[in-house]
Design a protein around this motif. Structure first.
Motif, PDB file in Angstrom:
ATOM      1  N   PHE A  14      37.253  42.782 -91.512  1.00  0.00           N
ATOM      2  CA  PHE A  14      38.704  42.615 -91.632  1.00  0.00           C
ATOM      3  C   PHE A  14      39.358  43.898 -92.147  1.00  0.00           C
ATOM      4  O   PHE A  14      40.317  44.403 -91.554  1.00  0.00           O
ATOM      5  CB  PHE A  14      39.006  41.452 -92.583  1.00  0.00           C
ATOM      6  N   GLY A 180      43.814  34.312 -81.858  1.00  0.00           N
ATOM      7  CA  GLY A 180      43.766  33.076 -82.628  1.00  0.00           C
ATOM      8  C   GLY A 180      42.743  32.099 -82.097  1.00  0.00           C
ATOM      9  O   GLY A 180      41.954  31.525 -82.863  1.00  0.00           O
ATOM     10  N   THR A 183      39.119  33.208 -82.688  1.00  0.00           N
ATOM     11  CA  THR A 183      38.762  33.048 -84.100  1.00  0.00           C
ATOM     12  C   THR A 183      38.318  31.615 -84.382  1.00  0.00           C
ATOM     13  O   THR A 183      37.329  31.377 -85.081  1.00  0.00           O
ATOM     14  CB  THR A 183      39.968  33.401 -85.009  1.00  0.00           C
ATOM     15  N   ILE A 209      35.076  37.129 -86.616  1.00  0.00           N
ATOM     16  CA  ILE A 209      36.197  36.425 -87.257  1.00  0.00           C
ATOM     17  C   ILE A 209      37.012  37.385 -88.126  1.00  0.00           C
ATOM     18  O   ILE A 209      38.246  37.414 -88.056  1.00  0.00           O
ATOM     19  CB  ILE A 209      35.673  35.244 -88.102  1.00  0.00           C
ATOM     20  N   CYS A 213      40.888  38.489 -87.331  1.00  0.00           N
ATOM     21  CA  CYS A 213      41.950  38.199 -88.300  1.00  0.00           C
ATOM     22  C   CYS A 213      42.734  39.471 -88.630  1.00  0.00           C
ATOM     23  O   CYS A 213      43.965  39.456 -88.748  1.00  0.00           O
ATOM     24  CB  CYS A 213      41.358  37.605 -89.578  1.00  0.00           C
ATOM     25  N   PHE A 216      44.821  40.394 -85.552  1.00  0.00           N
ATOM     26  CA  PHE A 216      45.932  39.467 -85.346  1.00  0.00           C
ATOM     27  C   PHE A 216      47.200  39.920 -86.072  1.00  0.00           C
ATOM     28  O   PHE A 216      48.314  39.668 -85.601  1.00  0.00           O
ATOM     29  CB  PHE A 216      45.536  38.061 -85.816  1.00  0.00           C
TER      30      PHE A 216
END
Length: 320
Positions: A14, A180, A183, A209, A213, A216
């Motif tokens: 992330f 989305g 994920t 994931i 994120c 996104f």
């Protein structure tokens, strides 16, 4: 695998994604590497023309790096996680060529269909070789019934990797939708991998994931960057490969129901138009039909994500 280790894996990908994506966006702006919008698409999409694309390059690299470094640190490196990294990287590489050709020619057409298919088949064959070397079951789990016919399973694996790679690619048509939905799907398989104690597959899912994120934040409406084929083809191939390695292949029909519906809408539209001259949907894939019906992109995203989440939870309830 401890909760802290899982959280650390997702956080690592992330943070790397939110750090690297702005640098890539600035580079794309300087090189004028903007998205070419389909002429036959919704007219209001024209304002998206020029938005940086190929953002999948960032999260593909982040996922592969995370899914190599973390297993090495945790001593969980296996051929399974390497083949997952390979499928993601190879299908992403095909998407890179596809996106690059579109940008160079300033049009929305990249690799020829047979070129893309050939690359996907080669990737699938290499996946199968590693799968066989590892002694994994060449049998299809049909809701509890095992069909033990090796050559049929081999063809199924090729079809699954190619099919879902293209399905996710077709779904990537409005801001944030695939980021989305993917994920949610990888989240479901992370749970399955955790229950099965497949830490290698779990690490890969968590890396995806975390990266998605992070991506996104830049890809939600109004998108500042698109993932391009480099992102969607890689995610689809990776998702199919994960479903195979946890040996719940057909669960992807439900966990990835949105991807299935999007693909089915295209197939049905083509069949209907070629046989009757009439269209079933206002436009395919399905998200464009709802757009032309007056739904906002946020409404489509929300309804599709909610549907995907419900199906993922129901699938986990049945499987586990």
């Amino acid at each position: 695998m401890s909760f802290l280790a899982m959280l650390g894996t997702a956080l690592c990908s992330f943070i790397l994604t939110i750090i690297l994506t702005p640098f890539f966006m600035n580079y794309a702006h300087k090189k004028k590497a903007g998205q070419m919008i389909r002429e036959e698409g919704p007219k209001w999409h024209e304002k998206k023309s020029g938005t940086p694309t190929m953002g999948g390059l960032v999260f593909d690299v982040v996922i592969v790096v995370t899914a190599i470094v973390v297993p090495l640190i945790m001593q969980e490196m296996t051929p399974q996680i390497l083949i997952l990294d390979f499928i993601l990287a190879l299908y992403g590489f095909l998407g890179f060529f596809d996106d690059s050709i579109k940008l160079l020619k300033k049009q929305n057409e990249g690799l020829k269909a047979w070129q893309k298919l050939l690359g996907q088949i080669i990737g699938g064959i290499i996946f199968l070789i590693v799968y066989q070397i590892e002694g994994l079951p060449f049998s299809l789990n049909i809701f509890g019934f095992e069909m033990n016919v090796a050559w049929i399973y081999a063809l199924f694996v090729l079809f699954w990797l190619i099919g879902f790679s293209n399905a996710v690619n077709l779904t990537d048509g409005i801001d944030g939708l695939v980021a989305g939905q993917a994920t949610i799907a990888f989240g479901a398989y992370a749970v399955i991998a955790y229950v099965q104690n497949q830490n290698d597959v779990l690490i890969f899912c968590l890396a995806v994931i975390g990266a998605l994120c992070g991506f996104f934040l830049f890809n939600k409406k109004p998108a500042k960057i698109f993932m391009g084929d480099m992102g969607s083809l890689a995610l689809g191939g990776g998702l199919a490969a994960v479903s195979i390695l946890v040996h719940h292949e057909l669960s992807l029909l439900f966990i990835g129901l949105i991807f299935v519906f999007e693909t089915a809408s295209v197939i049905l539209q083509v069949i209907s138009f070629k046989t009757t001259g009439k269209r079933i949907f206002k436009m395919s894939p399905l998200h464009h039909h709802f757009e032309l019906s007056g739904w906002s992109e946020w409404k489509i995203d929300t309804i599709f994500w909610l549907t995907g989440l419900i199906m993922a939870v129901l699938s986990l309830w049945v499987i586990l």
